[in-house]
Design a protein around this motif. Sequence first.
Motif, mmCIF file in Angstrom:
data_model
loop_
_atom_site.group_PDB
_atom_site.id
_atom_site.type_symbol
_atom_site.label_atom_id
_atom_site.label_comp_id
_atom_site.label_asym_id
_atom_site.label_seq_id
_atom_site.Cartn_x
_atom_site.Cartn_y
_atom_site.Cartn_z
ATOM 1 N N GLY A 115 0.795 -1.220 0.000
ATOM 2 C CA GLY A 115 0.000 0.000 0.000
ATOM 3 C C GLY A 115 0.825 1.267 0.000
ATOM 4 N N SER A 116 2.029 1.183 0.571
ATOM 5 C CA SER A 116 2.838 2.390 0.740
ATOM 6 C C SER A 116 4.111 2.423 -0.097
ATOM 7 C CB SER A 116 3.236 2.538 2.211
ATOM 8 O OG SER A 116 4.109 1.480 2.601
ATOM 9 N N GLY A 117 4.663 1.242 -0.396
ATOM 10 C CA GLY A 117 5.968 1.203 -1.040
ATOM 11 C C GLY A 117 7.093 1.607 -0.110
ATOM 12 N N LEU A 118 6.814 1.616 1.202
ATOM 13 C CA LEU A 118 7.785 2.057 2.202
ATOM 14 C C LEU A 118 8.299 0.881 3.028
ATOM 15 C CD1 LEU A 118 5.872 5.173 3.614
ATOM 16 C CD2 LEU A 118 7.805 5.201 2.016
ATOM 17 N N PRO A 119 9.435 1.065 3.715
ATOM 18 C CA PRO A 119 9.850 0.073 4.707
ATOM 19 C C PRO A 119 8.818 0.015 5.833
ATOM 20 C CG PRO A 119 11.644 1.603 4.206
ATOM 21 C CD PRO A 119 10.403 2.177 3.599
ATOM 22 N N VAL A 120 8.502 -1.194 6.279
ATOM 23 C CA VAL A 120 7.511 -1.397 7.338
ATOM 24 C C VAL A 120 8.118 -2.292 8.413
ATOM 25 C CG1 VAL A 120 5.242 -2.336 7.922
ATOM 26 C CG2 VAL A 120 5.569 -1.128 5.746
ATOM 27 N N ILE A 121 8.027 -1.859 9.661
ATOM 28 C CA ILE A 121 8.561 -2.636 10.781
ATOM 29 C C ILE A 121 7.429 -3.394 11.459
ATOM 30 C CG2 ILE A 121 9.691 -2.524 13.026
ATOM 31 C CD1 ILE A 121 11.266 -0.147 12.039
ATOM 32 N N LEU A 122 7.601 -4.711 11.538
ATOM 33 C CA LEU A 122 6.627 -5.592 12.179
ATOM 34 C C LEU A 122 7.199 -6.032 13.525
ATOM 35 C CD1 LEU A 122 3.912 -7.151 11.741
ATOM 36 C CD2 LEU A 122 5.313 -9.042 10.870
ATOM 37 N N PRO A 123 6.589 -5.652 14.641
ATOM 38 C CA PRO A 123 7.213 -5.889 15.948
ATOM 39 C C PRO A 123 7.383 -7.354 16.329
ATOM 40 C CG PRO A 123 5.042 -4.875 16.203
ATOM 41 C CD PRO A 123 5.385 -4.803 14.762
ATOM 42 N N ARG A 124 6.473 -8.237 15.911
ATOM 43 C CA ARG A 124 6.606 -9.637 16.342
ATOM 44 C C ARG A 124 7.864 -10.283 15.771
ATOM 45 N NH1 ARG A 124 1.835 -13.289 13.878
ATOM 46 N NH2 ARG A 124 0.538 -11.754 14.927
ATOM 47 N N THR A 125 8.158 -10.020 14.504
ATOM 48 C CA THR A 125 9.333 -10.635 13.894
ATOM 49 C C THR A 125 10.615 -9.913 14.301
ATOM 50 O OG1 THR A 125 8.804 -9.365 11.887
ATOM 51 C CG2 THR A 125 8.145 -11.673 11.937
ATOM 52 N N LEU A 126 10.548 -8.597 14.445
ATOM 53 C CA LEU A 126 11.713 -7.844 14.909
ATOM 54 C C LEU A 126 12.129 -8.311 16.303
ATOM 55 C CD1 LEU A 126 13.753 -5.490 14.729
ATOM 56 C CD2 LEU A 126 11.957 -4.011 15.665
ATOM 57 N N THR A 127 11.167 -8.413 17.207
ATOM 58 C CA THR A 127 11.462 -8.838 18.577
ATOM 59 C C THR A 127 11.999 -10.259 18.609
ATOM 60 O OG1 THR A 127 9.713 -7.377 19.411
ATOM 61 C CG2 THR A 127 10.490 -9.120 20.883
ATOM 62 N N ALA A 128 11.400 -11.138 17.823
ATOM 63 C CA ALA A 128 11.858 -12.534 17.787
ATOM 64 C C ALA A 128 13.303 -12.620 17.315
ATOM 65 C CB ALA A 128 10.950 -13.359 16.886
ATOM 66 N N ARG A 129 13.687 -11.780 16.370
ATOM 67 C CA ARG A 129 15.067 -11.814 15.868
ATOM 68 C C ARG A 129 16.050 -11.316 16.930
ATOM 69 N NH1 ARG A 129 12.245 -10.355 10.796
ATOM 70 N NH2 ARG A 129 12.454 -12.180 9.446
ATOM 71 N N ILE A 130 15.638 -10.346 17.724
ATOM 72 C CA ILE A 130 16.485 -9.886 18.825
ATOM 73 C C ILE A 130 16.668 -11.012 19.846
ATOM 74 C CG2 ILE A 130 16.633 -8.288 20.777
ATOM 75 C CD1 ILE A 130 17.177 -6.952 18.106
ATOM 76 N N VAL A 131 15.584 -11.703 20.163
ATOM 77 C CA VAL A 131 15.658 -12.805 21.125
ATOM 78 C C VAL A 131 16.520 -13.936 20.574
ATOM 79 C CG1 VAL A 131 14.320 -14.550 22.370
ATOM 80 C CG2 VAL A 131 13.446 -12.215 22.166
ATOM 81 N N ALA A 132 16.380 -14.230 19.288
ATOM 82 C CA ALA A 132 17.193 -15.282 18.673
ATOM 83 C C ALA A 132 18.677 -14.950 18.782
ATOM 84 C CB ALA A 132 16.793 -15.462 17.208
ATOM 85 N N GLU A 133 19.019 -13.691 18.599
ATOM 86 C CA GLU A 133 20.413 -13.269 18.735
ATOM 87 C C GLU A 133 20.885 -13.430 20.176
ATOM 88 O OE1 GLU A 133 24.141 -11.727 17.687
ATOM 89 O OE2 GLU A 133 22.479 -12.438 16.432
ATOM 90 N N TYR A 134 20.016 -13.093 21.111
ATOM 91 C CA TYR A 134 20.375 -13.157 22.535
ATOM 92 C C TYR A 134 20.623 -14.589 23.002
ATOM 93 C CZ TYR A 134 19.752 -12.963 27.601
ATOM 94 O OH TYR A 134 19.910 -13.116 28.951
ATOM 95 N N ILE A 135 19.802 -15.522 22.548
ATOM 96 C CA ILE A 135 19.909 -16.886 23.067
ATOM 97 C C ILE A 135 20.847 -17.771 22.257
ATOM 98 C CG2 ILE A 135 17.590 -16.763 24.042
ATOM 99 C CD1 ILE A 135 16.608 -18.526 21.761
ATOM 100 N N SER A 136 21.345 -17.263 21.125
ATOM 101 C CA SER A 136 22.186 -18.109 20.271
ATOM 102 C C SER A 136 23.599 -18.265 20.838
ATOM 103 C CB SER A 136 22.268 -17.512 18.872
ATOM 104 O OG SER A 136 22.894 -16.244 18.893
#
Length: 222
Positions: free
Chosen positions: A201-222
């Motif tokens: 709809g926008s052609g813009l970058p869009v931040i989705l919190p569920r996947t962003l947060t999960a990636r931070i957690v994945a980095e933390y626990i790896s």
Amino acid sequence: MKQSTVGVLTIGQSPRVDVTPSIQHILGDGVTIIEAGGLDHVAIEEMASISPDASDITYISRLRNGSSVKIGKSKLLPLLQKELQELEEKTSAVIMLCTGDFPTIQSRKPIIYPDKVLNSTVGAIMEKGTLGLIIPLEEQRNTLVKKWANDKLDLKVEVASPYEESDVFGAARRLRAQGASLIVMDCMGYNEAHKKDAVEGSGLPVILPRTLTARIVAEYIS
């Protein structure tokens, strides 16, 4: 740091079959997710007791039966605290499944707040400019504008609920027309399909919190 068990604490009822699979996919099969919810022990006929008062901050979340419910923050906090204490006994870290802020919550284990992840990420990406927000409820507008208030950011807000049929595509298009250069979908209820609609709809970058947060957690626990 190796951790194999992560808690997911929703402000609604668990299990969050609409969210947890997205998180599990990013964390991987080697990580066990244990879920709990602030409303897990609130019966359907008691839901009116947690409705927001006129002066309360309003949240919205999903119930076990698939319906959504509006929740008053002041009534939610003690319920969340109790569930968190029990969840911490079984996990190494906990994801708060809400983009709201909960400064009074006490925790013994690391707790990852999407609210803090979002704010830090946006601050790293854009120091100034026009930020577009897509939010679930009109009554959340003032609270979320205050939360995101920044002298260098011009905020534009559109409403499109993740819990019912809504026009995410149109909301994102309107944000683009208002000059937004980045869009944040400010609720953990938004999913990958919602993000796809917002991007298209926008052609813009869009931040989705569920996947962003999960990636931070994945980095933390790896």
